[in-house]
Scaffold this active site. Structure first.
Site, PDB file in Angstrom:
ATOM      1  N   SER A  98       0.819  -1.207   0.000  1.00  0.00           N
ATOM      2  CA  SER A  98       0.000   0.000   0.000  1.00  0.00           C
ATOM      3  C   SER A  98       0.864   1.272   0.000  1.00  0.00           C
ATOM      4  CB  SER A  98      -0.965  -0.036   1.188  1.00  0.00           C
ATOM      5  OG  SER A  98      -1.944   0.959   1.071  1.00  0.00           O
ATOM      6  N   ASP A 221     -10.445  -4.341  -5.249  1.00  0.00           N
ATOM      7  CA  ASP A 221      -9.830  -3.643  -4.122  1.00  0.00           C
ATOM      8  C   ASP A 221     -10.526  -2.294  -3.948  1.00  0.00           C
ATOM      9  OD1 ASP A 221      -8.213  -2.251  -2.348  1.00  0.00           O
ATOM     10  OD2 ASP A 221      -6.332  -2.785  -3.308  1.00  0.00           O
ATOM     11  N   HIS A 249      -7.338  -5.435  -0.071  1.00  0.00           N
ATOM     12  CA  HIS A 249      -6.143  -4.601  -0.224  1.00  0.00           C
ATOM     13  C   HIS A 249      -4.922  -5.214   0.471  1.00  0.00           C
ATOM     14  CE1 HIS A 249      -4.335  -0.699  -1.147  1.00  0.00           C
ATOM     15  NE2 HIS A 249      -3.959  -0.543   0.105  1.00  0.00           N
TER      16      HIS A 249
END
Length: 268
Positions: A98, A221, A249
């Site tokens: 991320s 996602d 995610h």
């Protein structure tokens, strides 16, 4: 001169495995190095692995948190550079989840000798929408509401965000773990990190990433759509996009085998 103990304790740095090649694993917002535990037993058979916690996360030294230093992702990137310097690392493969993908990109551009390859799990250079040319997934007002919820009801915010991030079709245990991880983070630090994460725009950096890069995107996602991965793959000069048939995610937790195999194949 860097204080070795200070840096290693500050970021709760751990080394495992004994391979000739090194993986540097960087966790995402609201998480810690424990989130990599589904990958590390197998990866440590092939590689030396560097694990750490960002300041304010996990078992890091929270007393060393500085709002000024960490008001931009560059502050977290500086920590990674210091860790690499202490460990005398070069030519490692950086694996980020991320927001860490862009933190790793900052390091890779500033100090290209540190990382020879990048692996990005569910990356995004910007969470904001800038129609019509870019859709990061969120309007500014949506993010403002999300941050306001953090201020008003931190537990409620964590319980709302965790299933969104992990993916509602994934196990309640994993969703609960992520919610617990959010809740265990100091609310003020979490609020600052969230603001930096969600409001930053690093699209301009993508063309400057020269390292070969593998983008691992989830098919479904809520935080980073496939179109974001496609945008990154177009912008980054030497990149490859791989879409995993999955929800959520946090692919390294929900689909560890697919991620592990991709890492071994790409980093070897």
């Amino acid at each position: 001169m860097l204080d070795t103990n200070n840096v290693l304790i500050r970021n709760n740095v751990k080394l495992i495995g004994q391979g000739s090649k090194t993986l540097f694993l960087a966790h995402g917002f609201g998480c810690d190095q424990n989130m990599w535990r589904f990958l590390t037993p197998e990866l440590s058979k092939h590689f030396t692995i560097v694990l750490f916690d960002y300041v304010g996360s996990g078992a890091s030294d929270i007393s060393q948190y500085s709002k000024k230093r960490y008001s931009k992702l560059e502050g977290y990137a500086d920590d990674i550079i210091e860790i690499c310097d202490i460990l005398a690392l070069s030519d490692a493969t950086f694996i980020g989840h991320s927001v860490s993908c862009m933190i790793g990109a900052i390091v890779a551009i500033q100090k290209p000798e540190l990382f020879s390859k990048l692996i990005m799990i569910c990356p995004t250079p910007c969470f904001l929408n800038f129609p019509p040319e870019y859709f990061g997934g969120f309007d500014k007002e949506d993010l403002k509401e999300l941050l306001n919820l953090m201020d008003k009801n931190y537990i409620g915010w964590a319980n709302y965000l965790a299933p969104l991030v992990m993916g509602t079709t994934n196990s309640d245990d994993l969703i609960g773990e992520l919610s617990g991880s959010f809740c265990s983070t100091d609310p003020v630090i979490a609020r600052n990190f969230a603001e930096v994460t969600f409001y930053s725009d690093y699209r301009y950096l993508l063309k400057a990433i020269k390292q070969p890069s593998l983008i691992l995107q989830s098919e479904n996602d809520s935080l980073a759509a496939i179109s974001v991965g496609e945008f990154m793959a177009r912008e980054m000069p030497d990149s490859k996009l791989k879409v995993i048939a999955a929800d959520g995610h946090c692919l390294h937790m929900t689909h560890p085998e697919a991620i592990m195999n991709s890492i071994i194949e790409y980093a070897k």
